[in-house]
Write a protein that holds these residues in place. Structure first.
Motif, PDB file in Angstrom:
ATOM      1  N   LEU A  32       6.204  -4.550 -13.520  1.00 30.29           N
ATOM      2  CA  LEU A  32       5.541  -3.805 -14.584  1.00 30.29           C
ATOM      3  C   LEU A  32       4.331  -4.554 -15.123  1.00 30.29           C
ATOM      4  O   LEU A  32       3.323  -3.931 -15.489  1.00 30.29           O
ATOM      5  CB  LEU A  32       6.530  -3.505 -15.706  1.00 30.29           C
ATOM      6  CG  LEU A  32       7.634  -2.515 -15.354  1.00 30.29           C
ATOM      7  CD1 LEU A  32       8.645  -2.439 -16.484  1.00 30.29           C
ATOM      8  CD2 LEU A  32       7.062  -1.151 -15.044  1.00 30.29           C
ATOM      9  N   PHE A  33       4.380  -5.882 -15.187  1.00 29.70           N
ATOM     10  CA  PHE A  33       3.249  -6.666 -15.660  1.00 29.70           C
ATOM     11  C   PHE A  33       2.055  -6.490 -14.731  1.00 29.70           C
ATOM     12  O   PHE A  33       0.924  -6.271 -15.171  1.00 29.70           O
ATOM     13  CB  PHE A  33       3.640  -8.145 -15.753  1.00 29.70           C
ATOM     14  CG  PHE A  33       2.531  -9.037 -16.233  1.00 29.70           C
ATOM     15  CD1 PHE A  33       2.203  -9.080 -17.573  1.00 29.70           C
ATOM     16  CD2 PHE A  33       1.832  -9.833 -15.352  1.00 29.70           C
ATOM     17  CE1 PHE A  33       1.181  -9.906 -18.032  1.00 29.70           C
ATOM     18  CE2 PHE A  33       0.808 -10.650 -15.794  1.00 29.70           C
ATOM     19  CZ  PHE A  33       0.485 -10.686 -17.133  1.00 29.70           C
ATOM     20  N   LYS A  34       2.322  -6.566 -13.432  1.00 30.09           N
ATOM     21  CA  LYS A  34       1.239  -6.452 -12.459  1.00 30.09           C
ATOM     22  C   LYS A  34       0.649  -5.045 -12.441  1.00 30.09           C
ATOM     23  O   LYS A  34      -0.571  -4.872 -12.487  1.00 30.09           O
ATOM     24  CB  LYS A  34       1.763  -6.810 -11.065  1.00 30.09           C
ATOM     25  CG  LYS A  34       0.689  -6.843  -9.993  1.00 30.09           C
ATOM     26  CD  LYS A  34       1.264  -7.258  -8.668  1.00 30.09           C
ATOM     27  CE  LYS A  34       1.889  -6.038  -8.029  1.00 30.09           C
ATOM     28  NZ  LYS A  34       2.269  -6.221  -6.642  1.00 30.09           N
ATOM     29  N   ASN A  35       1.493  -4.029 -12.405  1.00 35.15           N
ATOM     30  CA  ASN A  35       1.006  -2.655 -12.322  1.00 35.15           C
ATOM     31  C   ASN A  35       0.505  -2.143 -13.668  1.00 35.15           C
ATOM     32  O   ASN A  35      -0.396  -1.299 -13.701  1.00 35.15           O
ATOM     33  CB  ASN A  35       2.098  -1.740 -11.783  1.00 35.15           C
ATOM     34  CG  ASN A  35       2.444  -2.077 -10.347  1.00 35.15           C
ATOM     35  OD1 ASN A  35       1.603  -2.525  -9.591  1.00 35.15           O
ATOM     36  ND2 ASN A  35       3.698  -1.880  -9.983  1.00 35.15           N
ATOM     37  N   GLY A  36       1.050  -2.621 -14.746  1.00 34.90           N
ATOM     38  CA  GLY A  36       0.592  -2.204 -16.069  1.00 34.90           C
ATOM     39  C   GLY A  36      -0.756  -2.786 -16.438  1.00 34.90           C
ATOM     40  O   GLY A  36      -1.493  -2.210 -17.243  1.00 34.90           O
ATOM     41  N   ALA A  37      -1.111  -3.916 -15.836  1.00 31.30           N
ATOM     42  CA  ALA A  37      -2.397  -4.536 -16.131  1.00 31.30           C
ATOM     43  C   ALA A  37      -3.551  -3.630 -15.725  1.00 31.30           C
ATOM     44  O   ALA A  37      -4.557  -3.537 -16.433  1.00 31.30           O
ATOM     45  CB  ALA A  37      -2.499  -5.889 -15.422  1.00 31.30           C
ATOM     46  N   PHE A  39      -3.569  -0.327 -15.602  1.00 33.91           N
ATOM     47  CA  PHE A  39      -3.654   0.763 -16.572  1.00 33.91           C
ATOM     48  C   PHE A  39      -4.260   0.282 -17.885  1.00 33.91           C
ATOM     49  O   PHE A  39      -5.140   0.932 -18.454  1.00 33.91           O
ATOM     50  CB  PHE A  39      -2.261   1.354 -16.818  1.00 33.91           C
ATOM     51  CG  PHE A  39      -2.214   2.337 -17.940  1.00 33.91           C
ATOM     52  CD1 PHE A  39      -2.737   3.609 -17.796  1.00 33.91           C
ATOM     53  CD2 PHE A  39      -1.661   1.988 -19.158  1.00 33.91           C
ATOM     54  CE1 PHE A  39      -2.706   4.522 -18.835  1.00 33.91           C
ATOM     55  CE2 PHE A  39      -1.619   2.882 -20.206  1.00 33.91           C
ATOM     56  CZ  PHE A  39      -2.149   4.156 -20.038  1.00 33.91           C
ATOM     57  N   LEU A  40      -3.813  -0.857 -18.380  1.00 31.49           N
ATOM     58  CA  LEU A  40      -4.309  -1.352 -19.665  1.00 31.49           C
ATOM     59  C   LEU A  40      -5.770  -1.790 -19.587  1.00 31.49           C
ATOM     60  O   LEU A  40      -6.508  -1.657 -20.562  1.00 31.49           O
ATOM     61  CB  LEU A  40      -3.429  -2.496 -20.167  1.00 31.49           C
ATOM     62  CG  LEU A  40      -2.038  -2.069 -20.638  1.00 31.49           C
ATOM     63  CD1 LEU A  40      -1.184  -3.292 -20.932  1.00 31.49           C
ATOM     64  CD2 LEU A  40      -2.134  -1.171 -21.849  1.00 31.49           C
ATOM     65  N   ASN A  55      -0.488  -6.427 -22.640  1.00 31.46           N
ATOM     66  CA  ASN A  55       0.399  -6.467 -21.483  1.00 31.46           C
ATOM     67  C   ASN A  55       1.467  -7.544 -21.647  1.00 31.46           C
ATOM     68  O   ASN A  55       2.650  -7.324 -21.361  1.00 31.46           O
ATOM     69  CB  ASN A  55      -0.416  -6.699 -20.218  1.00 31.46           C
ATOM     70  CG  ASN A  55       0.328  -6.317 -18.965  1.00 31.46           C
ATOM     71  OD1 ASN A  55       1.353  -5.651 -19.010  1.00 31.46           O
ATOM     72  ND2 ASN A  55      -0.192  -6.738 -17.835  1.00 31.46           N
ATOM     73  N   LEU A  58       4.033  -6.407 -24.226  1.00 32.45           N
ATOM     74  CA  LEU A  58       4.941  -5.412 -23.657  1.00 32.45           C
ATOM     75  C   LEU A  58       6.002  -6.056 -22.771  1.00 32.45           C
ATOM     76  O   LEU A  58       7.168  -5.649 -22.777  1.00 32.45           O
ATOM     77  CB  LEU A  58       4.158  -4.361 -22.869  1.00 32.45           C
ATOM     78  CG  LEU A  58       3.348  -3.377 -23.706  1.00 32.45           C
ATOM     79  CD1 LEU A  58       2.452  -2.539 -22.811  1.00 32.45           C
ATOM     80  CD2 LEU A  58       4.259  -2.505 -24.531  1.00 32.45           C
TER      81      LEU A  58
END
Length: 84
Positions: A32-37, A39-40, A55, A58
């Motif tokens: 989630l950290f890698k993929n959410g970065a 998006f953010l 990030n 979260l």
């Protein structure tokens, strides 16, 4: 009501559950950290440092929520009394 005795198989089960919960939480947090970065960074185009900070916050919240819930699940309530 006297405390219930601990079954001999309960400790290994709790240890296995705890290890699985920690491993899954760490794995999912990294994904989630890698993929959410991505998006953010799109959301905070003008402030890339803000995207990184959000990030990380979260991910910390994810760790606290999941490991807290796993600890809550492992809480020993003892045997339930039959009704009737």
């Amino acid at each position: 009501m006297p405390p219930s005795p601990i079954s001999p198989y309960l400790v290994p089960i709790y240890l296995a559950y705890g290890c699985v919960a920690v491993i899954l939480t760490i794995f999912l947090a990294r994904v989630l950290f890698k993929n959410g970065a991505v998006f953010l960074q799109d959301v905070f185009k003008d402030q890339p440092q803000m995207a990184d900070a959000v990030n990380r916050l979260l991910v910390v919240g994810f760790y606290l929520f999941n490991l807290g819930y796993a600890a809550l699940i492992m809480k020993d309530e003892g045997a339930m009394n039959p009704v009737g």
